[in-house]
Design an enzyme around this catalytic site. Structure first.
Site, PDB file in Angstrom:
ATOM      1  CE1 TYR A 157      -8.195  46.022 -39.464  1.00  0.00           C
ATOM      2  CE2 TYR A 157      -6.006  46.728 -40.335  1.00  0.00           C
ATOM      3  CZ  TYR A 157      -7.711  47.363 -40.336  1.00  0.00           C
ATOM      4  OH  TYR A 157      -8.327  47.541 -41.023  1.00  0.00           O
ATOM      5  CE  LYS A 161      -9.635  44.850 -42.772  1.00  0.00           C
ATOM      6  NZ  LYS A 161     -10.907  44.488 -43.714  1.00  0.00           N
TER       7      LYS A 161
END
Ligand SMILES: NC(=O)c1ccc[n+]([C@@H]2O[C@H](COP(=O)([O-])OP(=O)(O)OC[C@H]3O[C@@H](n4cnc5c(N)ncnc54)[C@H](O)[C@@H]3O)[C@@H](O)[C@H]2O)c1
Length: 262
Positions: A157, A161
């Protein structure tokens, strides 16, 4: 009613629920034509139907942001309905936490595909449409506090990002000549269905004792002392879709109550 985006056509991905739905509602409320994009077609249909019931201009578009042909088709449907595309929100995203040593290629690829490749494809295809209609336009990508910090259970994640920031910066440089701005915003901990699932997953991987603990622990990192609601995020998102942000490009605006100071 403030009318900052009146008459603009906006496609929001991941708008079937959570932040995307909130952004779609706010934009429609300020007079934008909104295409509600989501892989969950029923959820997108429901959001768009509710907007039309309130007299707003909205359609739903089923789309998987990892599939270029589906992103292209969603943009085509939007343009067929409303004539052009002015703003693209690449907002769809997911998290699937795993302990750092347990992260698999499958987990990595799943999260990177949706959150990073999906944002790249959305940025490219929106820009192609904007260039084809004469240039100008705004692309807004959803980043995160995880764009600035690595968290132990969220390595894919965080990588995805961080990649969103790279896409924003590179895209801003690549597309400025076509008068297209590329920006983003980085929420901290927002109370959405994403966090409800994340809380369950954190218990499953033994990173939290009970549901709610992970949410509370992360939220406690905000200087302002609470988690965000979708309503905390929406005004900045609308600002980034409006002419008020025309001289901003390549930037990521933190909306995290003071979790990450850069
Ligand atoms: N909730 C938070 O605390 C938080 C914090 C920082 C960043 N974010 C980011 O904000 C964005 C929205 O998050 P949210 O909390 O509203 O999540 P959410 O889970 O409530 O909503 C995400 C939506 O994206 C859709 N989606 C997932 N995969 C898709 C795909 N392949 N194609 C199209 N749609 C897809 C889902 O169906 C869902 O409707 C995400 O990018 C997320 O990573 C969330």
């Amino acid at each position: 009613m403030v009318d900052r985006v009146s008459g603009r056509t906006v496609l929001v991905t991941g708008a079937g629920q959570g932040m995307g739905a909130g952004i779609a509602r706010a934009l429609a409320g300020e007079g934008a034509n909104v295409a509600v994009g989501d892989i969950n077609v029923a959820a997108a249909d429901a959001v768009a139907a509710a907007l039309r019931d309130h007299g707003h201009s909205a359609i739903s578009v089923g789309m998987d942001v990892t599939k270029r042909e589906q992103v292209r088709a969603a943009i085509e449907v939007t343009v067929r309905e409303f004539g052009r595309l002015d703003v693209m929100f690449n907002n769809a995203g997911l998290n699937k936490p795993m302990q750092f040593l347990d992260v698999t290629e499958e987990n990595w690829n799943l999260v990177m595909d949706v959150n990073a490749l999906g944002v790249l494809i959305g940025t490219q295809e929106a820009a192609k449409q904007m260039i084809a209609q004469g240039g100008g336009g705004k692309i807004v990508n959803t980043a995160s506090i995880a764009s600035r910090q690595g968290y132990a259970e969220f390595v894919p994640y965080c990588a995805s990002k961080f990649a969103v920031v790279a896409i924003i910066q590179a895209g801003a440089r690549a597309l400025a000549g076509d008068h297209i701005t590329v920006n983003g915003f980085s929420p901290g901990v927002v109370e959405t269905p994403l966090w409800a699932q994340l809380d369950k997953d954190m218990v499953d991987i033994h990173a939290a004792e009970k549901e709610g603990d992970a949410f509370a622990a992360f939220a406690s990192g905000a200087l302002l002392g609470r988690a965000a609601q979708v309503a905390d995020i929406v005004p900045t998102a609308v600002f980034l879709a409006s002419a008020d942000s025309d001289f901003i490009t390549g930037q990521v605006m933190a909306i995290d109550g003071g979790m990450v100071l850069v």
